[in-house]
Design an enzyme around this catalytic site. Structure first.
Site, short mmCIF file in Angstrom:
data_model
loop_
_atom_site.label_atom_id
_atom_site.label_comp_id
_atom_site.label_asym_id
_atom_site.label_seq_id
_atom_site.Cartn_x
_atom_site.Cartn_y
_atom_site.Cartn_z
N PRO A 279 13.59 58.75 -11.59
CA PRO A 279 12.15 59.02 -11.64
C PRO A 279 11.78 60.46 -11.99
CG PRO A 279 12.87 58.81 -9.37
CD PRO A 279 14.05 58.45 -10.22
N TYR A 371 8.65 66.39 -21.68
CA TYR A 371 7.89 65.99 -20.49
C TYR A 371 6.61 65.25 -20.87
CZ TYR A 371 6.16 66.38 -15.68
OH TYR A 371 5.70 66.11 -14.41
C1 PHB Z 1 4.57 60.37 -8.84
O1 PHB Z 1 4.84 59.40 -8.11
O2 PHB Z 1 3.43 60.85 -8.89
C2 PHB Z 1 5.63 61.00 -9.67
C3 PHB Z 1 6.91 60.50 -9.64
C4 PHB Z 1 7.90 61.11 -10.39
C5 PHB Z 1 7.58 62.22 -11.16
C6 PHB Z 1 6.29 62.70 -11.19
C7 PHB Z 1 5.31 62.10 -10.44
O3 PHB Z 1 8.54 62.84 -11.88
#
Ligand code: PHB
Length: 382
Positions: A279, A371
């Site tokens: 993630p 990104y």
């Molecule tokens: C989020 O859950 O907001 C989230 C998860 C992973 C990321 C960025 C934001 O890299």
């Protein structure tokens, strides 16, 4: 659901088979960061009104390390507005509302969904609902059924190649009705492990800490979570953390995974059915979106022009972007997490890389363009 909307716009009939019900999907907490490609698609589908009102546009992102923080100006580096904070659950609500308004055919609570004969020109799908067996003869089947779904298994082992890494840690995440410590995201590398301060809105925090795979939620009461989160972010940011009771808490394992090819005969894989990213960077939903943009274009040509050029190049074109996002997510995970095997050399290399990123405009531009999301791969002449 994005594909169902795109196909409707292209005048192609589709049936969506969903194992769960709508409430389950809308309650399931997922990441909350949309790339421009996703924002633009929501808008193009006429589903962007609430996102435009409630979403937060982030032009920058922050990296914290050893008590210091630096900001990467994504908007300046890429010319794109940056990222949109809008939870995947909200996206799903908008997709379902839009589907209802258009009368899209979605079968919820479909059990035992199984594609058949995908290697030939007349595939079918069977499922069971309320104890009744159903069968649909169709022209193509798209497996959007996630990592654990049945679709990928329909591609013979002799054809399918998989590439995988399971990381030796997970993310423990909470949601709480409190303002986030910063108006933009903070990714943090700390000796006790990674932490991420993110949000769903200006008043709703999402917070994560890297944890062991053997950790249990019961061992993480809110106070322990907030203590650990603050410790990792360092005193300056910790001073801005507002604690509050969590209303969601979960542990997610991290994995990099790609299955190739993403097409076999009349079966097409899209999203997590074909690839998983850790993630870090929030690429999961956005990659599924780029897959179906390419696929919808290819299916449009197939049905309207009887040309197979698009579907023949779908896998290669989707994978070109998938692998770059896999690379970025893997790299960003490596940069910000502590691995059991992080020895003196690896640690020094992390520090050197973070320092390079902090001080080099070129490195920041490379970070930012990944990104905010890379462009779709160009079609190659076949
Ligand atoms: C989020 O859950 O907001 C989230 C998860 C992973 C990321 C960025 C934001 O890299």
């Amino acid at each position: 659901m994005f594909l169902a909307h795109l196909l409707r716009q292209a005048g192609i009939d589709a049936v969506v088979l969903e194992r769960r019900d709508r409430a389950y999907i809308e309650d399931r907490v997922r990441a909350g960061l949309l790339e421009q490609i996703t924002v633009e698609l929501m808008t193009r589908l006429g589903l962007g009104a609430r996102m435009a009102r409630e979403g937060l546009v982030h032009g920058g992102v922050n990296l914290a390390h050893e008590g210091q923080m630096f900001r990467i100006d994504m908007a300046a580096a890429t010319g794109s507005p940056g990222m949109m904070i809008y939870g995947q659950q909200e996206v799903m609500k908008d997709l379902f509302d839009g589907a209802e308004a258009l009368g899209l055919n979605i079968v919820f609570d479909a059990e035992a969904v199984q594609p058949h004969d995908v290697g030939a020109d007349q595939p079918s799908v069977t499922w069971r609902k309320d104890g009744v067996e159903h069968r649909l003869d169709c022209e193509v089947v798209v497996g959007c059924d996630g990592y654990h779904g049945v679709s990928r298994g329909c591609i013979p082992d002799t054809v399918l190649q998989t590439f995988e890494r399971a990381y030796p840690f997970g993310w423990l995440g909470i949601l709480a009705e409190v303002p986030p410590p910063n108006h933009e995201l903070i990714y943090c590398n700390h000796e006790r492990g990674f932490a991420l301060a993110t949000m769903r809105s200006a008043t709703r925090s999402r917070a994560y800490v890297q944890c062991g795979l053997d950790e249990r939620i019961e061992d993480w009461p809110d106070e322990r979570f907030w203590d650990e989160f603050e410790l990792r972010l360092g005193p300056e940011i910790a001073a801005k953390v507002v604690r509050g009771p969590s209303f969601e808490k979960s542990i997610a394992p991290l994995r990099s995974f790609v299955a190739e090819p993403m097409r076999h005969g009349r079966l097409f894989l899209a999203g997590d059915a074909a690839h998983i990213v850790p993630p870090t960077g929030a690429k999961g939903l956005n990659l599924a979106v780029s897959d179906v943009i390419v696929l919808a274009e290819a299916l449009g040509e197939f049905f309207h022009e009887r040309s197979t050029a698009g579907i023949d190049s779908y896998s290669a074109r989707a994978l070109a972007r998938v692998w770059k996002a896999e690379r970025f997510s893997w790299w960003f995970t490596g940069l910000t997490h502590r691995f059991p095997e992080t020895g003196g050399l690896e640690r020094r290399l992390q520090v050197a890389e973070l320092e390079y990123l902090r001080t080099s405009q070129a490195a920041q531009t490379a970070f930012a363009e990944n990104y905010v999301g890379l462009p779709l791969a160009q079609r190659r002449a076949v």
